[in-house]
Each structure stands twice: as structure tokens, then as C-alpha cells.
Scaffold this motif. Structure first.
Motif, PDB file in Angstrom:
ATOM      1  N   GLU A  66      17.266  -0.920  54.252  1.00  0.00           N
ATOM      2  CA  GLU A  66      15.852  -1.260  54.404  1.00  0.00           C
ATOM      3  C   GLU A  66      15.145  -1.275  53.040  1.00  0.00           C
ATOM      4  O   GLU A  66      14.282  -2.123  52.795  1.00  0.00           O
ATOM      5  N   TRP A 100      13.154  -4.313  51.179  1.00  0.00           N
ATOM      6  CA  TRP A 100      11.785  -4.167  50.662  1.00  0.00           C
ATOM      7  C   TRP A 100      11.701  -4.608  49.211  1.00  0.00           C
ATOM      8  O   TRP A 100      10.829  -5.389  48.831  1.00  0.00           O
ATOM      9  N   TRP A 136       6.691  -2.944  52.914  1.00  0.00           N
ATOM     10  CA  TRP A 136       7.354  -1.666  53.199  1.00  0.00           C
ATOM     11  C   TRP A 136       7.485  -1.467  54.711  1.00  0.00           C
ATOM     12  O   TRP A 136       8.552  -1.106  55.216  1.00  0.00           O
ATOM     13  N   LYS A 137       6.402  -1.736  55.424  1.00  0.00           N
ATOM     14  CA  LYS A 137       6.421  -1.555  56.881  1.00  0.00           C
ATOM     15  C   LYS A 137       7.321  -2.579  57.564  1.00  0.00           C
ATOM     16  O   LYS A 137       8.011  -2.262  58.547  1.00  0.00           O
ATOM     17  N   LYS A 185      16.958   9.126  52.872  1.00  0.00           N
ATOM     18  CA  LYS A 185      15.993   8.065  53.151  1.00  0.00           C
ATOM     19  C   LYS A 185      14.696   8.384  52.415  1.00  0.00           C
ATOM     20  O   LYS A 185      14.525   9.497  51.906  1.00  0.00           O
ATOM     21  N   ASP A 227      10.808   3.853  62.272  1.00  0.00           N
ATOM     22  CA  ASP A 227      10.839   5.318  62.275  1.00  0.00           C
ATOM     23  C   ASP A 227      10.097   5.930  61.097  1.00  0.00           C
ATOM     24  O   ASP A 227      10.083   7.156  60.917  1.00  0.00           O
ATOM     25  N   ASN A 283      10.405   8.267  52.916  1.00  0.00           N
ATOM     26  CA  ASN A 283       9.249   8.005  53.759  1.00  0.00           C
ATOM     27  C   ASN A 283       8.112   7.482  52.883  1.00  0.00           C
ATOM     28  O   ASN A 283       8.245   7.386  51.658  1.00  0.00           O
ATOM     29  N   LEU A 326      12.855   4.581  55.286  1.00  0.00           N
ATOM     30  CA  LEU A 326      13.660   3.458  54.819  1.00  0.00           C
ATOM     31  C   LEU A 326      15.014   3.964  54.362  1.00  0.00           C
ATOM     32  O   LEU A 326      15.103   4.826  53.483  1.00  0.00           O
ATOM     33  N   ASP A 380      10.880  -1.562  57.395  1.00  0.00           N
ATOM     34  CA  ASP A 380      11.221  -0.460  58.297  1.00  0.00           C
ATOM     35  C   ASP A 380      11.556  -1.042  59.673  1.00  0.00           C
ATOM     36  O   ASP A 380      10.755  -0.983  60.605  1.00  0.00           O
TER      37      ASP A 380
END
Length: 289
Positions: A165, A169, A150-151, A124, A158, A126, A161, A154
Motif C-alpha cells: 500500500e 501511495w 494516502w487514504k 505498517k 484499516d 498509520n 499502510l 489504504d
């Protein structure tokens, strides 16, 4: 625009090139990306090599040699699209499989993106890993244009991504409703000159390529303007997909029943006027038929 193509994710670049060949059949589909996103991709380490590496997987360009689909492959593809197994393909059945193909391309892009940025190798990315590849001078642009999406991508909050996810995005048309809504709102805000919450054809066409006949399809209530819900249909790519496949059905449907039989598919595939030929080839290849 030519300078921007090198910054698109490889598969999106391939999709644009494929669709660019069909300008006489439909309007070229342009994904609506903020300029800051191109700046973001420009800063990604190794991205240019990813484009070069993906070149062998791009849809065929004019003059490229590529094997024709065999009758057996066409039959398998027809069966794959024929959801109700009645031997005939409806517009919805064709568009549905094509949309699934586009989603699979978005997932491939996401996997490549994670592989490139996943510093701790947890499968993933971050936010720090995402921003690691951005030049500090572009942080403000990222925070303004890409961070909200991006948010929203998610989904479980957490702070990481996964590939689904990331796909949501990078490509708002992938199927993440929250990202798609945000991107559509951005487009509305940018183009809506009189701030009435609606877009006229003139307002859209000043910033984006759009044929008037497609605008009329978007304008489902015939008001002369499109609202947020109608605009989503364009941003998601659905209206373009339907327009392309409607043109194909019009060409292939010799008995005018608004469906395509296997015999009609065979005949249409040999027709030089078939603007959807490359798309069917890509769908067959992606389904390993």
C-alpha cells in the motif's frame, strides 16, 4: 529541478538518473509529483542519509565502471522475458518484465519508508506515524495533496499502510488503480486551462516535458487532445516504457520480424547505440541472474 532530486526516494532517483542518460533515445521520464510531496520528503528524518546509503545501488553513471553482462546472464534474461518460450521476445514481453522490475523498486522504497516511520514496529505505518515526520506548518499541504492518495492507498480501510500500500501511495504508477486515477485527475485539473476535460499538446507541454511524437502516441483516437484514459497511459509510465523498448527492438531486430532472438540480444548488447542497455542490466541484477 536539481534541488528536488535529493528528495526523491532513492530508487526513483536512480531510475530518473538512468533514464536521463538516454535523452537522445527518448524523452526523459519525469514522474509527476506535487510540490507538497517534496516538502513532505524534506521533512522526513534520516531521508538524506537514505539517499546517500542508496548511492551504491544506483544504475551506472557515465564514467562509472560496471561489469558487462555475461553471455550466460543475457541468455537467462532472455529466457526470463520469453513468456511463451518461442525463443523470440515481443515488445509486450520485454515491457512486462521491465514493469515488474519497476514494481520491485517501488516495493524496496516502501520497505525503507516503513522502516523509517514505523514507530510501533508493527510492520505498517498509520497516519500519525506518517505525519510525525512532517513539520506542522506543512500539515495543510499534506492534507490537501497527499492525504487523499494516502487514504486511497489504504485498500482495506484499516488505517494502516503495508509495504504494498505504501508503494501504491508513493508511486501512483506502481499499480494501485485508485491512486493512479486520483493522480491523473489532479494532473488533468492542473493542466486543463479551458476546462473541457481534455488536454491539448500545448496544455501539457506548458507544465511537463513531452515530445510531440509521444503525444501523438497518447492521442489514440487522433483527436488532437488526450482524455483521462489516454492520460493515464502517460502517468503510469507505460507509454515511456514502450517507446524505449520499441527503440531497442528497432536496433536489435535485424530480420525485421518485430521480435528479438538471443543472438540479436547478444549483438545489440554490444552496440553502443543501445539506449536500453542499462535497463537490461538492472533487470538482470534485480532478478539475480
Amino acid at each position: 529541478l536539481k534541488a528536488l532530486f535529493g528528495f526523491m526516494p532513492p530508487k526513483l532517483l536512480a531510475r530518473y538518473r538512468c533514464e536521463s542518460k538516454q535523452q537522445n533515445q527518448l524523452e526523459v521520464k519525469m514522474l509527476v509529483w506535487k510540490p507538497a510531496f517534496f516538502v513532505l520528503l524534506l521533512a522526513l528524518s534520516g531521508f538524506a542519509s537514505a539517499v546517500e546509503e542508496a548511492a551504491t545501488n544506483e544504475p551506472p553513471m557515465d564514467g562509472d565502471e560496471e561489469e558487462e553482462l555475461t553471455p550466460q546472464q543475457l541468455e537467462k534474461l532472455h529466457a526470463k522475458m520469453d513468456a511463451d518460450a518461442n525463443g523470440k521476445l515481443s515488445l509486450d514481453e520485454i515491457v512486462t518484465l521491465y514493469h515488474r522490475y519497476q514494481q520491485s523498486i517501488a516495493v524496496q522504497d516502501a520497505k525503507a519508508t516503513i522502516e523509517d516511520r514505523d514507530l510501533d514496529k508493527d510492520g505498517k505505518i498509520n497516519l500519525n506515524e506518517t505525519k510525525e515526520h512532517i513539520h506542522p506548518e506543512q500539515y495543510d499541504h499534506f492534507d490537501e495533496y497527499e492525504l487523499p492518495k494516502w487514504k486511497l492507498a489504504d485498500g482495506n480501510g484499516d488505517g494502516l499502510l503495508d509495504e504494498m500500500e505504501v508503494a501504491g501511495w508513493l508511486d501512483p504508477a506502481f499499480g494501485n488503480d485508485n491512486v493512479l486515477q486520483h493522480a491523473t485527475q489532479e494532473m488533468m485539473a492542473d493542466a486543463d486551462e479551458n476546462k473541457d476535460g481534455l488536454l491539448s499538446f500545448d496544455e501539457i507541454s506548458q507544465q511537463h516535458e513531452l515530445e510531440y511524437r509521444l503525444f501523438k502516441k497518447l492521442d489514440t483516437d487522433g483527436s488532437g487532445k488526450v482524455d483521462m484514459q489516454e492520460l493515464r497511459s502517460w502517468y503510469s509510465g507505460r507509454i515511456h516504457n514502450e517507446d524505449l523498448m520499441q527503440s531497442f527492438i528497432k536496433l536489435a531486430d535485424t530480420d525485421n520480424d518485430q521480435h528479438v532472438t538471443i543472438d540479436e540480444l547478444h549483438a545489440a548488447h554490444q552496440n553502443e547505440e543501445n539506449g536500453a542497455k542499462d535497463y537490461f542490466h538492472e533487470m538482470a541484477r534485480s532478478n539475480e541472474l
